[in-house]
Scaffold this active site. Structure first.
Site, mmCIF file in Angstrom:
data_model
loop_
_atom_site.group_PDB
_atom_site.id
_atom_site.type_symbol
_atom_site.label_atom_id
_atom_site.label_comp_id
_atom_site.label_asym_id
_atom_site.label_seq_id
_atom_site.Cartn_x
_atom_site.Cartn_y
_atom_site.Cartn_z
ATOM 1 N N GLU A 115 45.919 28.873 -91.230
ATOM 2 C CA GLU A 115 45.426 27.958 -90.704
ATOM 3 C C GLU A 115 46.446 27.417 -89.457
ATOM 4 O OE1 GLU A 115 44.995 25.402 -93.852
ATOM 5 O OE2 GLU A 115 42.966 26.186 -94.288
ATOM 6 N N ARG B 74 39.488 25.015 -91.445
ATOM 7 C CA ARG B 74 40.705 25.900 -91.129
ATOM 8 C C ARG B 74 41.928 25.059 -91.131
ATOM 9 N NH1 ARG B 74 40.295 31.808 -88.643
ATOM 10 N NH2 ARG B 74 42.201 32.485 -89.584
ATOM 11 N N CYS B 75 42.030 23.842 -91.930
ATOM 12 C CA CYS B 75 43.280 23.094 -92.081
ATOM 13 C C CYS B 75 43.421 22.424 -93.293
ATOM 14 C CB CYS B 75 43.523 22.307 -90.763
ATOM 15 S SG CYS B 75 42.457 20.915 -90.964
ATOM 16 N N GLN C 33 34.283 28.095 -102.084
ATOM 17 C CA GLN C 33 35.740 28.186 -102.114
ATOM 18 C C GLN C 33 36.356 27.801 -102.979
ATOM 19 O OE1 GLN C 33 35.368 27.145 -97.356
ATOM 20 N NE2 GLN C 33 37.392 27.250 -97.877
#
Ligand code: FES
Ligand code: FES
Lengths: 795, 174
Positions: free
Chosen positions: A739, A369-370, A222
């Site tokens: 998120e 996801r945060c 990523q």
């Protein structure tokens, strides 16, 4: 001539269909495992079956002798090249291949490189490792116990299993308000271990070319630029000779941020063999060794006044990091942004203590996801809020409302130092309550209770910090968390845009073009977006923590504005007027006094290459690096209604309502897609998705048969609503959104089940809220805490 | 796997048992020499270079590898290539016609039924199997038919809509 219609050209606010879909729906995506290079070999990893053991010997002779085997790597091979250990993104070290001992089940012990993956797997099985088992630590209590075995005996000056102790806030001031409180509400919570589990596992293809000294690595990352820097440091290669290409990525969710041993081993193998080496992780490898998330225990306290005002917060968190502290956290904040908890509430005093510990589990704590532990922060916040409302006997919506930061209180400084800048919290809550039919549901619930049915309603409201950073406060390994965009307008008015972010399903190829369309009036379809190749993309910190739109997206707007500024000069030249007399409307400059005399942005582009003013540099290209002044603060209100079956403990979601305020929406269709994806993960977290370990450190949840992910069948239907409060500092008013739902969602589900159980004496069931745990709580009237016990043959 | 890669090591070729198989893939007859243990997904991806069929697990759970086998959806990671000898396989690459997309592909794009795209080929093949059997399924029927396919991105709601979109379009086309 009039200005172009922004929606028609696919600008901001258009639910433009996605460009990247054209290849994905044809099966023509280009994921790392789809790439085949000439002469490519295949690598497999042998992993430790034990969670803690000394390695007495490794005999790889049988593997070496197998036809088709080209290379076997062990810790010894790595150590000879000073590569047995690597630095992590959080100033710790991590073993690439184990030398002294293994510290978690699934740890990388050896690698085989062979002609095809089947041979490589066979050969892994032929390697004989002699282990001497050591006592295993699987939770913080064991880790911190007197005389606990030292997990990280490789580290100088490490005499216990503590990774860090960290605190923030005013302890004395907070203690004082607790002394004055009418009521102190206390709760102990556990956020269980979980795994992001994107459907594509991790992998890499390293391709070292001895003749040019260039190393090209295709990799599921990523953050390709951070990886390039890390490879330069670890492998001691010159950075200009390293090219990291992140091709299409089959989901990331934080799993693809850290540097994994497989990447490093494939690189060394390619350097040694001078052939491309592909490593594709299998699912078990993915689940037992890479980027776990959560695994935090919390003791939380709220100091309350009888009228419902929260006077102070105390949080004490213990994070289980596994054997290596390898998740990326901003260097200043050891437990990530845990201290962003309660940012939407107006609370004068707060204190947070955090401790990280090592255990014999895979390295964990990634931002699944945060933004850096924000999921845990918001879950704890909203569980504490509901417990406090119950302790006071107040309505949970009303309790939130009276404690919210008010619309006219911005900018608002939280007691832990964050600056929130915008929001309409009360309005979002109202929209949500209205949508779910709050009052009617409460009546229905009361009626149902008379007939022995258990209905519950759960609310979760939160604002979370998205889009690190600003460079004053946010860096990873000292690299400041800015981002970038480069825009090249070709002479025909078509364009190429590249950014330092990296899409993994968020749709950057579609949305970035919409921002350019909004700023320049070029049709979105004329703009090609590329990301993920460090030889061509400008330096950026990548995509995680919902930072793409807040940071790289802002850079896209800023670079477009630089282009427009130059185009304005060209327009003045073409229109033969002075620049001050030039006006802009979308897609076109015109003469202020004669609006029908004008030139389009495309005509300016052509002139930039064919008819520029005297003394002007030719071309229409630029680059922008964007360092945001602050994080962005989206707000969300999630409301869930459930029915719990008292006979079985099974709970069903009746309705799920989401109200999201993420500021200006670039592409509403994509925003909604992000919210629905996040809510599904939230549901999963509350309901089924967790990974635990038995007392021997065996990972329970090492495949999708044991680690349950929700399918289309269980996943509840979702009702979406919207409020828009533009971000005051973002160039197009957008805030992060990828998120929010995964962060704020879990508490809504758990709160709903707890609400259904109100009056039974049960205050908390830790996630996952399995039916058997609900049943047990209903039978005993007691809380059910911690990770569910592991049932093994012995117990 | 000897025939799947250009080069084999000395020794490997002699020791490895192989079989020649012929499979009709997307209407075209394809012949390959394979090890009996080669799974169908790997034949498609590595042997025939059709990388649209993905693999996402080791346990037949994720469905990313779903293809149609004689018209029925199967998880191609859970079948050996030799079992496909003499049979028909349809993959995502066979969905679109020469000039136009299949209604299911259009539906997924129109209804934003995909994000990272990794589950998408399997989802679309499972959807095709459903619509072949049941041209106008209800929401529950769609959710049930796709419950062997995992998606981590979308939350499924838009996938359900995508299948409904395709069903409507196919019905309009007659
Ligand atoms: S790869 Fe997961 S079911 Fe086939
Ligand atoms: S679109 Fe990413 S897994 Fe389904």
């Amino acid at each position: 001539m009039t200005a172009v219609d922004e929606i028609k050209i696919g600008g901001m606010g258009a639910s433009r269909r996605r460009v990247e879909d054209n290849r994905f729906i044809r099966g023509k995506g280009n994921y790392v495992d789809d790439i085949v290079l000439p002469g490519m070999l295949h690598m497999e990893i042998l992993r430790s079956p034990l969670a803690h053991a000394r390695i007495k010997s490794i005999d790889a002779s049988k593997a070496w002798a197998m036809p088709g085997v080209r290379l076997v790597l062990t810790g010894e091979t790595m150590a000879a090249r000073n590569l047995a250990w690597m630095p992590t993104l959080s100033y710790d070290t991590q073993a690439v291949l184990a030398t002294d001992k293994v510290r978690f089940q699934g740890q990388e012990v050896a690698c085989v490189i062979a002609d095809d993956p089947y041979i490589a797997k066979d050969a892994c099985e032929a390697i004989v490792v002699d282990y001497e088992p050591l006592p295993v630590i699987v939770n913080p209590t064991q880790s911190l116990a007197e005389g606990a075995p030292l997990i990280r005996d490789d580290k100088e000056n490490q005499s216990n299993n503590v990774v860090y102790d960290w605190e923030v806030g005013d302890k004395d001031g907070t203690d004082r308000v607790f002394d004055q409180a009418d009521v102190i509400s206390k709760i102990d919570l556990h956020y269980p271990r979980s795994h992001p589990a994107p459907i594509e596992c991790c992998g890499s293809i390293a391709d070292f070319n001895r003749a040019t000294s260039k190393l090209t690595v295709y990799m599921t990352t990523q953050a390709p630029h951070i990886i390039r820097a890390a490879v330069a440091l670890v492998a001691e290669l010159p950075e200009q000779m390293i090219r990291i290409i992140s091709p299409d990525i089959g989901g990331g969710f934080g799993n693809k941020v850290p540097v994994y041993p497989g990447y490093v081993a494939s690189i060394l193998a390619s350097i040694l063999l001078e052939r491309p080496v592909k490593w594709i992780e299998d699912r078990t490898g993915n689940l037992i060794s890479t980027g776990f998330a959560r695994d935090i225990y919390l003791h939380g306290e709220l100091a309350l006044r009888k009228d419902g005002r929260i006077l102070g917060v105390r949080m004490k968190a213990t994070a289980d990091h596994g054997a290596f502290f390898s998740d990326a956290q901003p260097s200043k904040f050891k437990i990530g942004l845990m201290h962003s908890a309660f940012a939407c509430y107006d609370i004068p005093n707060a204190h947070l203590e955090a401790r990280g510990v090592y255990t014999n589990k895979a390295p964990g704590g990634v931002a699944y996801r945060c933004s850096f532990r924000v999921t845990e922060a918001m879950f704890f916040q909203e569980r504490m809020v509901q417990a406090a409302a119950d302790d006071l006997g107040m309505d949970q919506a009303e309790f939130r409302r009276i404690n919210f930061v008010r619309d006219d209180d911005f900018p608002h400084r939280t007691p832990w130092g964050f600056l929130t800048d915008s929001g309409q919290y009360g309005k979002c809550l109202d929209v949500g309550l209205e949508a779910i039919g709050y009052e009617e549901f409460l009546k229905e619930k009361e009626e149902a209770a008379k007939r022995g049915r258990l209905l519950g309603i759960g609310i979760s409201t939160m604002t979370e910090p998205l889009g690190a950073g600003n460079s004053r406060e946010y860096d990873i390994l000292g690299i400041k968390m800015f981002d970038s965009a480069e825009l090249k307008i070709h002479m025909t008015g078509k364009a190429l845009l590249r950014t330092g972010a990296k899409t993994q399903g968020q749709g950057h190829e579609t949305t970035w073009a919409q921002i350019v369309a909004h700023e320049l009036g070029l049709p979105a379809e004329d703009i090609l977006v590329e990301e993920g190749d460090t030889d061509t993309a400008p330096f950026g910190m990548g995509t995680y923590a919902s930072r793409s739109t807040p940071v790289a997206g802002a850079a896209v707007a800023m670079v477009s504005r630089k282009i427009r500024a130059k185009a304005r000069k060209i327009a003045a030249h073409l229109l033969e007027i002075s620049e001050e007399d030039v006006e802009w409307e979308l897609g076109r400059f015109y003469v202020r006094s004669q609006p029908d005399r004008g030139v389009t942005i495309q005509e300016c582009a052509m002139a930039a290459y064919s008819n520029m003013p005297d003394g002007m540099e030719p071309g229409l290209e630029n680059v922008a690096y964007y360092d945001p002044p602050n994080l962005t603060w989206p707000f969300a209100c999630y409301i869930v209604t459930v029915e719990v079956d008292p006979e079985t403990g099974v709970w069903d979601v009746l309705r799920l309502v989401a109200v999201d305020d993420c500021g200006v929406r670039i592409n509403p269709m994509i925003v909604e897609g992000q919210i629905m994806g996040g809510l599904t993960e939230a549901y999963a977290m509350a309901n089924m998705q967790f990974i635990t370990f038995d007392e021997h450190g065996n990972c329970i949840g090492s495949n999708f048969t044991d680690y349950l992910l929700p399918t289309a069948w269980e996943t509840p239907g979702i009702e979406l609503h919207e409020v828009e409060t533009p971000c005051p500092h973002h160039p197009i008013g957008a805030k992060g959104i990828g998120e929010c739902a995964a962060v704020g969602g879990p508490a809504a589900f758990v709160n709903a089940v707890m609400d259904a159980l109100k009056g039974t004496g049960v205050r908390n069931i830790d996630m996952p809220v399995f039916p058997d745990r609900v049943y047990e709580a209903l039978q005993t009237g007691q809380d059910v805490s911690g990770a569910p016990p592991v049932r093994t043959d012995e117990t | 796997m000897t025939s799947l890669f250009q080069e084999v090591s000395p020794g490997a070729a002699e020791e490895t048992p192989t079989r020649q198989i012929t499979v009709t893939v997307n209407g075209e007859s394809r012949t390959a020499v394979v090890e009996p243990r080669l799974v169908l997904a790997h034949l498609l991806r590595n042997g025939l270079n059709m990388t649209g069929t993905h693999t996402g697990c080791d346990t037949s759970n994720c469905g990313a590898c779903t293809v149609l086998f004689d018209g029925k959806p199967v998880k191609s990671c859970t079948m050996f290539a030799v079992q496909a000898d003499g049979h028909e396989v349809m993959t995502v690459e066979g969905l679109a016609g020469p000039s136009e997309l299949h209604a299911i592909q259009e539906g997924f794009k129109e209804e934003h039924g995909l994000q990272c795209g990794f589950c998408t080929p399997g989802m679309m093949m499972a959807s095709k199997a459903l619509l072949d059997e049941n041209p106008s399924p209800s929401e529950d029927e769609i959710r049930w038919a796709l419950s062997g396919n995992l998606c981590r991105c979308t939350g499924y709601q838009n996938i359900v809509k995508a299948v409904m979109w395709a069903a409507r379009k196919l019905e309009d086309q007659g």
